[in-house]
Design a protein around this motif. Structure first.
Motif, short mmCIF file in Angstrom:
data_model
loop_
_atom_site.label_atom_id
_atom_site.label_comp_id
_atom_site.label_asym_id
_atom_site.label_seq_id
_atom_site.Cartn_x
_atom_site.Cartn_y
_atom_site.Cartn_z
N ASP A 227 0.70 -1.31 0.07
CA ASP A 227 -0.04 0.05 0.08
C ASP A 227 0.93 1.19 0.04
O ASP A 227 0.85 1.87 0.89
CB ASP A 227 -0.87 -0.04 1.24
N GLY A 228 1.83 1.30 -0.97
CA GLY A 228 2.64 2.69 -1.14
C GLY A 228 3.99 2.48 -0.79
O GLY A 228 4.97 3.51 -1.12
N GLY A 229 4.15 1.83 0.27
CA GLY A 229 5.66 1.51 0.81
C GLY A 229 6.69 1.28 -0.27
O GLY A 229 7.79 1.81 -0.32
N LYS A 230 6.49 0.33 -1.15
CA LYS A 230 7.26 0.13 -2.30
C LYS A 230 7.67 1.28 -3.21
O LYS A 230 8.79 1.52 -3.61
CB LYS A 230 6.71 -1.01 -3.04
N ASP A 231 6.42 1.76 -3.67
CA ASP A 231 6.77 3.19 -4.49
C ASP A 231 7.59 4.32 -3.69
O ASP A 231 8.21 4.89 -4.28
CB ASP A 231 5.32 3.59 -4.77
N ALA A 232 7.34 4.21 -2.35
CA ALA A 232 7.92 5.40 -1.57
C ALA A 232 9.48 5.18 -1.40
O ALA A 232 10.31 6.12 -1.51
CB ALA A 232 7.35 5.60 -0.07
N LEU A 233 9.73 3.77 -1.14
CA LEU A 233 11.15 3.30 -1.01
C LEU A 233 11.93 3.61 -2.57
O LEU A 233 13.14 3.98 -2.57
CB LEU A 233 11.23 1.97 -0.76
N ALA A 234 11.13 3.33 -3.69
CA ALA A 234 11.71 3.62 -5.09
C ALA A 234 12.16 5.04 -5.08
O ALA A 234 13.16 5.32 -5.66
CB ALA A 234 10.72 3.19 -6.00
N VAL A 235 11.46 6.06 -4.61
CA VAL A 235 11.44 7.34 -4.67
C VAL A 235 12.80 7.70 -4.16
O VAL A 235 13.67 8.51 -4.41
CB VAL A 235 10.26 8.12 -4.29
N ARG A 236 12.92 7.25 -2.99
CA ARG A 236 14.03 7.43 -1.98
C ARG A 236 15.42 6.88 -2.57
O ARG A 236 16.48 7.68 -2.78
CB ARG A 236 13.91 6.78 -0.55
N VAL A 237 15.44 5.79 -3.24
CA VAL A 237 16.49 5.22 -3.91
C VAL A 237 16.93 5.71 -5.02
O VAL A 237 18.11 6.21 -5.23
CB VAL A 237 16.26 3.83 -4.14
N ARG B 165 19.46 -4.63 -5.55
CA ARG B 165 19.09 -3.51 -6.60
C ARG B 165 19.78 -2.17 -6.27
O ARG B 165 20.26 -1.38 -7.04
CB ARG B 165 17.73 -3.44 -6.60
N LEU B 166 19.76 -1.82 -4.88
CA LEU B 166 20.63 -0.56 -4.89
C LEU B 166 22.06 -0.78 -5.12
O LEU B 166 22.85 0.38 -5.71
CB LEU B 166 20.45 -0.06 -3.18
N ASN B 167 22.87 -1.74 -4.66
CA ASN B 167 24.15 -1.99 -5.07
C ASN B 167 24.34 -1.92 -6.59
O ASN B 167 25.21 -1.15 -7.01
CB ASN B 167 24.63 -3.45 -4.54
N THR B 168 23.48 -2.52 -7.20
CA THR B 168 23.69 -2.56 -8.72
C THR B 168 23.56 -0.98 -9.35
O THR B 168 24.34 -0.80 -10.11
CB THR B 168 22.53 -3.48 -9.43
N ARG B 169 22.68 -0.29 -8.75
CA ARG B 169 22.18 1.12 -9.40
C ARG B 169 23.42 1.99 -8.90
O ARG B 169 23.78 2.75 -9.77
CB ARG B 169 20.75 1.71 -9.04
N VAL B 170 23.96 1.80 -7.75
CA VAL B 170 25.01 2.78 -7.29
C VAL B 170 26.59 2.34 -8.02
O VAL B 170 27.20 3.21 -8.59
CB VAL B 170 25.22 2.57 -5.71
N ALA B 171 26.55 1.20 -8.24
CA ALA B 171 27.68 0.57 -8.96
C ALA B 171 27.80 1.27 -10.45
O ALA B 171 28.97 1.63 -10.72
CB ALA B 171 27.66 -0.77 -8.80
N VAL B 172 26.65 1.43 -11.19
CA VAL B 172 26.41 1.98 -12.46
C VAL B 172 27.20 3.23 -12.45
O VAL B 172 27.85 3.74 -13.22
CB VAL B 172 25.10 2.04 -12.70
#
Length: 403
Positions: A328-338, A379-386
């Motif tokens: 109920d919105g937690g996944k989307d909110a975390l995606a914004v933070r990341v 997923r966070l590690n992968t995106r930061v590594a890029v």
């Protein structure tokens, strides 16, 4: 300037030593005691058999007019070869003019021994320090209300044993981007093989084989410190030590601890204390998970330790541990933070070293929330590594370059 030797007083490998560093110190990695022949006229310290060492390098010590020792008076025994002037020392702060036209000033140190600043007739300057020593009484340099120290074209020092000496010389303005920093006095506590050269390059320094002749003032391309470095590793892999090592020769580092404090948790307090004891005293510490403003601001290098604790806090803030809140919105909110954090890493103009846990190689977590954290951290590690120029994986204290 010819380096007749680049090793510690006992050389590398040490006689009869079975350690890994000594076992791999063969060929160009084998080193006699450090000694430097300057313009064929000045000899700084003595290596065993200096005449033969010079001959192997295509040089002669027949024209040496002055021999100076840098080690403490009760330091290692030295061989006084026939035909050379008697070795001597220059008192701290005193200056000596050599018939060859060189001016030599003794530099006071924070450890026993004597450092030497050598100025050639054309004004180029060389700084030579004995093992385990840094200059004493350096001013704070530009930006601190004091005039910068003398700027050196080349510096020879114990860069492995005293990385803080590099940091202090940089802070004072004595070492600049054009200074050629050469690591000498290499002992068997240096990492074996190519790892030594990788660590030195990360500190903006290099080493050369015995017998190498260098021209002070000539440009040499030392690999630039990457602006963004990601250091990955499992628990107790040595990833934090590796991250700290990458910045220990640079002044004014801001260490950003994302774990905060945990009242009543003695084990956590002990871990935090261990990290603090390892860090150089000149570093500052900020305990925060608000990383985006720090990455956006100008300032000294950042060491962010670690992304896994940042993600824990971010998941706490959006209720990600509860399945219903997550859907109920937690996944989307975390995606914004990341996305905000990744964008800040991409846009930062600061030097930054980020630490994170490598996940997914162990057992599958038994709970949905545990699997969720594992997946999101991967997923966070992968995106930061890029977004990072340099990515390392640390396993059993050994750093493997992934990029």
């Amino acid at each position: 300037m010819t380096l007749l030797g680049t090793g510690a007083p006992d050389g590398l490998p040490r006689p009869d030593c079975p350690c890994a560093s000594c076992a791999t110190a063969v060929g160009d990695e084998a080193r006699a005691a450090t000694a430097v022949l300057v313009d064929g006229a000045l000899l700084l310290d003595l290596t065993p058999g200096p005449a033969f060492a010079a001959a192997r390098a295509g040089r002669s010590i027949a024209g040496v007019r002055q021999v100076l020792l840098s080690h403490p008076h009760d330091g290692p025994a030295v061989e006084f070869p026939a035909g050379l002037p008697a070795p001597g020392r220059v008192p701290d702060g005193r200056e000596l003019a050599v018939i060859s036209g060189h001016r030599i000033r003794a530099v006071a140190l924070d450890a026993p021994g004597t450092g030497y600043e050598v100025t050639a007739a054309d004004g180029e300057r060389l700084l030579y320090l004995p093992p385990g020593a840094a200059p004493a009484g350096l001013n704070n340099g530009p930006g601190h209300g004091a005039a910068p120290a003398v700027r050196y074209d080349m510096v020879l020092l114990d860069a492995v044993g005293r990385p803080d000496a590099l940091a202090r010389l940089r802070a004072a303005g004595a070492i600049t981007a054009t200074t050629d920093v050469i690591a000498v006095h290499l002992d068997h506590d240096v990492p074996p093989g190519r790892e030594l050269h990788r660590q030195l390059a990360a500190a903006g320094a290099r080493t050369v084989p015995d017998g190498t002749t260098l021209v002070v003032g000539d440009y040499h391309a030392v690999p630039d410190l990457p602006r963004r470095t990601l250091v990955l590793g499992g628990a107790r892999s040595g990833k934090s030590v590796e991250a700290e090592r990458r910045l220990e020769s640079f002044p004014d580092v801001l260490y950003v601890a994302t774990g905060g404090t945990r009242p009543g948790d003695a084990d956590w307090a002990a871990r935090v204390a261990l990290h603090r004891e390892r860090r150089p005293g000149s570093w500052r510490t900020a305990e925060t998970t608000d990383l985006v403003p720090l990455l956006a601001a100008d300032g000294p290098p950042l060491l962010l330790d670690c992304l896994s604790l940042w993600l824990t806090d971010a998941m706490d803030s959006v209720g990600a541990w509860d399945d219903e809140s997550w859907a109920d919105g937690g996944k989307d909110a975390l995606a914004v933070r990341v996305a905000e954090l990744v964008a800040a890493v991409r846009a930062t103009r600061r030097t930054v070293v980020l630490v994170s846990n490598e996940v997914g190689s162990g057992v599958v977590p038994a709970t949905a929330s545990g699997r969720r954290f594992r997946d999101e951290l991967g997923r966070l590690n992968t995106r930061v590594a890029v977004e990072c120029e340099h990515v390392l994986l640390v396993v059993a204290g050994q750093a493997l370059a992934l990029r």
